[in-house]
Design an enzyme around this catalytic site. Structure first.
Site, PDB file in Angstrom:
ATOM      1  N   THR A  88       1.284   3.631   2.222  1.00 25.47           N
ATOM      2  CA  THR A  88       2.034   3.921   3.456  1.00 25.47           C
ATOM      3  C   THR A  88       3.232   2.975   3.568  1.00 25.47           C
ATOM      4  O   THR A  88       4.350   3.401   3.877  1.00 25.47           O
ATOM      5  CB  THR A  88       1.114   3.793   4.695  1.00 25.47           C
ATOM      6  OG1 THR A  88      -0.153   4.357   4.393  1.00 25.47           O
ATOM      7  CG2 THR A  88       1.710   4.492   5.893  1.00 25.47           C
TER       8      THR A  88
ATOM      9  N   GLU B  45      -0.669 -10.612   3.322  1.00 25.08           N
ATOM     10  CA  GLU B  45      -0.376  -9.752   4.485  1.00 25.08           C
ATOM     11  C   GLU B  45      -0.673 -10.486   5.788  1.00 25.08           C
ATOM     12  O   GLU B  45       0.080 -10.396   6.757  1.00 25.08           O
ATOM     13  CB  GLU B  45      -1.207  -8.473   4.421  1.00 25.08           C
ATOM     14  CG  GLU B  45      -0.740  -7.507   3.340  1.00 25.08           C
ATOM     15  CD  GLU B  45      -1.598  -6.263   3.240  1.00 25.08           C
ATOM     16  OE1 GLU B  45      -1.067  -5.228   2.832  1.00 25.08           O
ATOM     17  OE2 GLU B  45      -2.803  -6.325   3.561  1.00 25.08           O
TER      18      GLU B  45
ATOM     19  N   GLY C 116      -5.827  -2.654  -0.899  1.00 24.56           N
ATOM     20  CA  GLY C 116      -4.970  -2.858  -2.073  1.00 24.56           C
ATOM     21  C   GLY C 116      -5.009  -4.296  -2.560  1.00 24.56           C
ATOM     22  O   GLY C 116      -4.256  -4.666  -3.470  1.00 24.56           O
TER      23      GLY C 116
ATOM     24  N   GLY D 224       0.830  -1.210   0.000  1.00 18.99           N
ATOM     25  CA  GLY D 224       0.000   0.000   0.000  1.00 18.99           C
ATOM     26  C   GLY D 224       0.860   1.253   0.000  1.00 18.99           C
ATOM     27  O   GLY D 224       2.085   1.187   0.102  1.00 18.99           O
TER      28      GLY D 224
ATOM     29  N   ASP E 111       3.342  -2.731   8.291  1.00 14.41           N
ATOM     30  CA  ASP E 111       2.325  -2.701   7.237  1.00 14.41           C
ATOM     31  C   ASP E 111       1.324  -1.577   7.510  1.00 14.41           C
ATOM     32  O   ASP E 111       1.166  -1.151   8.661  1.00 14.41           O
ATOM     33  CB  ASP E 111       1.599  -4.061   7.187  1.00 14.41           C
ATOM     34  CG  ASP E 111       0.909  -4.317   5.863  1.00 14.41           C
ATOM     35  OD1 ASP E 111       0.808  -3.389   5.039  1.00 14.41           O
ATOM     36  OD2 ASP E 111       0.454  -5.458   5.652  1.00 14.41           O
ATOM     37  N   GLY E 112       0.661  -1.139   6.479  1.00 15.49           N
ATOM     38  CA  GLY E 112      -0.385  -0.128   6.608  1.00 15.49           C
ATOM     39  C   GLY E 112      -1.711  -0.757   6.992  1.00 15.49           C
ATOM     40  O   GLY E 112      -1.809  -1.962   7.232  1.00 15.49           O
ATOM     41  N   ALA E 113      -2.753   0.062   7.044  1.00 15.27           N
ATOM     42  CA  ALA E 113      -4.106  -0.442   7.330  1.00 15.27           C
ATOM     43  C   ALA E 113      -5.118   0.524   6.740  1.00 15.27           C
ATOM     44  O   ALA E 113      -4.805   1.701   6.513  1.00 15.27           O
ATOM     45  CB  ALA E 113      -4.319  -0.565   8.837  1.00 15.27           C
ATOM     46  N   ASP E 114      -6.295   0.022   6.488  1.00 20.99           N
ATOM     47  CA  ASP E 114      -7.373   0.890   6.004  1.00 20.99           C
ATOM     48  C   ASP E 114      -8.144   1.497   7.170  1.00 20.99           C
ATOM     49  O   ASP E 114      -8.654   2.605   7.063  1.00 20.99           O
ATOM     50  CB  ASP E 114      -8.313   0.089   5.091  1.00 20.99           C
ATOM     51  CG  ASP E 114      -7.564  -0.424   3.876  1.00 20.99           C
ATOM     52  OD1 ASP E 114      -7.041   0.413   3.122  1.00 20.99           O
ATOM     53  OD2 ASP E 114      -7.449  -1.652   3.707  1.00 20.99           O
TER      54      ASP E 114
ATOM     55  N   LYS F 241      -7.978  -4.414   6.618  1.00 23.16           N
ATOM     56  CA  LYS F 241      -6.938  -4.323   5.609  1.00 23.16           C
ATOM     57  C   LYS F 241      -7.459  -4.933   4.306  1.00 23.16           C
ATOM     58  O   LYS F 241      -8.479  -5.601   4.291  1.00 23.16           O
ATOM     59  CB  LYS F 241      -5.668  -5.064   6.070  1.00 23.16           C
ATOM     60  CG  LYS F 241      -4.925  -4.290   7.152  1.00 23.16           C
ATOM     61  CD  LYS F 241      -3.621  -4.929   7.563  1.00 23.16           C
ATOM     62  CE  LYS F 241      -2.644  -5.229   6.471  1.00 23.16           C
ATOM     63  NZ  LYS F 241      -2.275  -4.068   5.634  1.00 23.16           N
TER      64      LYS F 241
HETATM   65  O1  R5P Z   1      -4.136  -4.658   0.566  1.00 19.85           O
HETATM   66  C1  R5P Z   1      -3.619  -3.605   0.962  1.00 19.85           C
HETATM   67  C2  R5P Z   1      -3.267  -3.322   2.319  1.00 19.85           C
HETATM   68  O2  R5P Z   1      -4.008  -3.945   3.307  1.00 19.85           O
HETATM   69  C3  R5P Z   1      -2.883  -1.885   2.651  1.00 19.85           C
HETATM   70  O3  R5P Z   1      -1.976  -1.978   3.695  1.00 19.85           O
HETATM   71  C4  R5P Z   1      -4.044  -1.023   3.072  1.00 19.85           C
HETATM   72  O4  R5P Z   1      -5.006  -0.997   2.032  1.00 19.85           O
HETATM   73  C5  R5P Z   1      -3.604   0.414   3.377  1.00 19.85           C
HETATM   74  O5  R5P Z   1      -3.099   0.999   2.237  1.00 19.85           O
HETATM   75  P1  R5P Z   1      -2.680   2.524   2.184  1.00 19.85           P
HETATM   76  O6  R5P Z   1      -1.468   2.678   3.031  1.00 19.85           O
HETATM   77  O7  R5P Z   1      -2.407   2.799   0.724  1.00 19.85           O
HETATM   78  O8  R5P Z   1      -3.846   3.323   2.679  1.00 19.85           O
END
Ligand code: R5P
Length: 232
Positions: free
Chosen positions: A31, A105, A99, A29, A83-86, A96
């Site tokens: 982040t 993940e 993406g 993602g 890792d990032g998160a929604d 999550k």
């Molecule tokens: O499948 C994608 C992941 O879970 C991402 O870590 C999540 O969507 C966060 O993405 P972003 O940092 O782009 O908001």
């Protein structure tokens, strides 16, 4: 600070938890990609790390920037995943999969001693569910699986639209060759019950509720970053 700068700030703070020689799960993602860019700068200056990517997209960026990679089979036990998160709540339960990388993940996070979530302040919520929950399903019997999910949700008092994720004109396919249903249930008061109900459906491969996996979150807002530990 704009949202991109907040993501960079969260990534910067998370990087301070990465020690030389670590076996590191690397998230997916926008982040997580800021984190990869900062990590790559350290690696270029001699910092040693072995990364396990959570998606083909992350793998490509790591290769491009020179972050050394291994497969999860080569490094089946990891020290840390970043890792990032929604969405995240005060217990550090997460949604999550925005993406589409949720399956890898979750496998990588579960193989790690610790998981640190990096996010900007907009992702913190009181109750999960404003972000549509990604549910990864096997393409075989997709319609039956969808009906089963709707029935399970109704039994839990949840309703809302399930939309098949698309990529332009095509149905979006995950790295594992599965489809994603984005479930707009709204507030999810009992994430554990929903998780169990979804896992009871054979066509469901994985879902984006990450419960009890994150040990820490670094959340950045306009005035800097704060560290969140899971509340009781
Ligand atoms: O499948 C994608 C992941 O879970 C991402 O870590 C999540 O969507 C966060 O993405 P972003 O940092 O782009 O908001």
């Amino acid at each position: 600070m704009d949202v991109r700068q907040m993501k960079i700030k969260a990534a910067e703070v998370a990087l301070s938890y990465v020690e030389d020689g670590m076996r590191l799960g690397i998230g997916t993602g926008s982040t997580a990609e800021e984190f990869v860019r900062l990590l790559a700068e350290k690696v270029a200056n001699g910092f040693k790390v072995q990364g396990v990517p959570t998606s083909e997209r992350t793998a490509r960026l790591c290769v491009e920037l020179g972050v050394p990679l291994k497969s999860l089979d080569e490094l089946p036990e990891l020290d840390l995943t970043i890792d990032g998160a929604d969405e995240l709540d005060s217990r550090l339960s997460l949604i999550k999969g925005g993406g589409g990388a949720l399956l890898r993940e979750k496998i990588v996070a579960a193989a790690s001693s610790r998981m640190i979530v990096i996010a900007d302040e907009t992702k913190v919520v009181e109750t999960l569910g404003a972000f549509a929950l990604p549910i990864e399903i096997n393409p075989f019997g997709a319609v039956s699986t969808r009906i089963a999910i709707e029935k399970a949700a109704t039994r839990l008092g949840l309703s809302g639209e399930l939309s098949v994720r698309r990529w332009g004109d095509e149905i979006f396919m995950t790295d594992g060759g599965h489809q994603i249903l984005d479930a707009s249930f709204g507030r999810i008061p009992d994430a554990v019950a929903l998780s169990e109900a979804l896992f009871a459906i054979p066509g469901v491969v994985e879902h984006g509720l990450f419960i009890g996996l994150a040990s820490l979150a670094v959340v950045a807002g306009p005035n800097g970053a704060r560290v969140m530990e899971p509340s009781a």
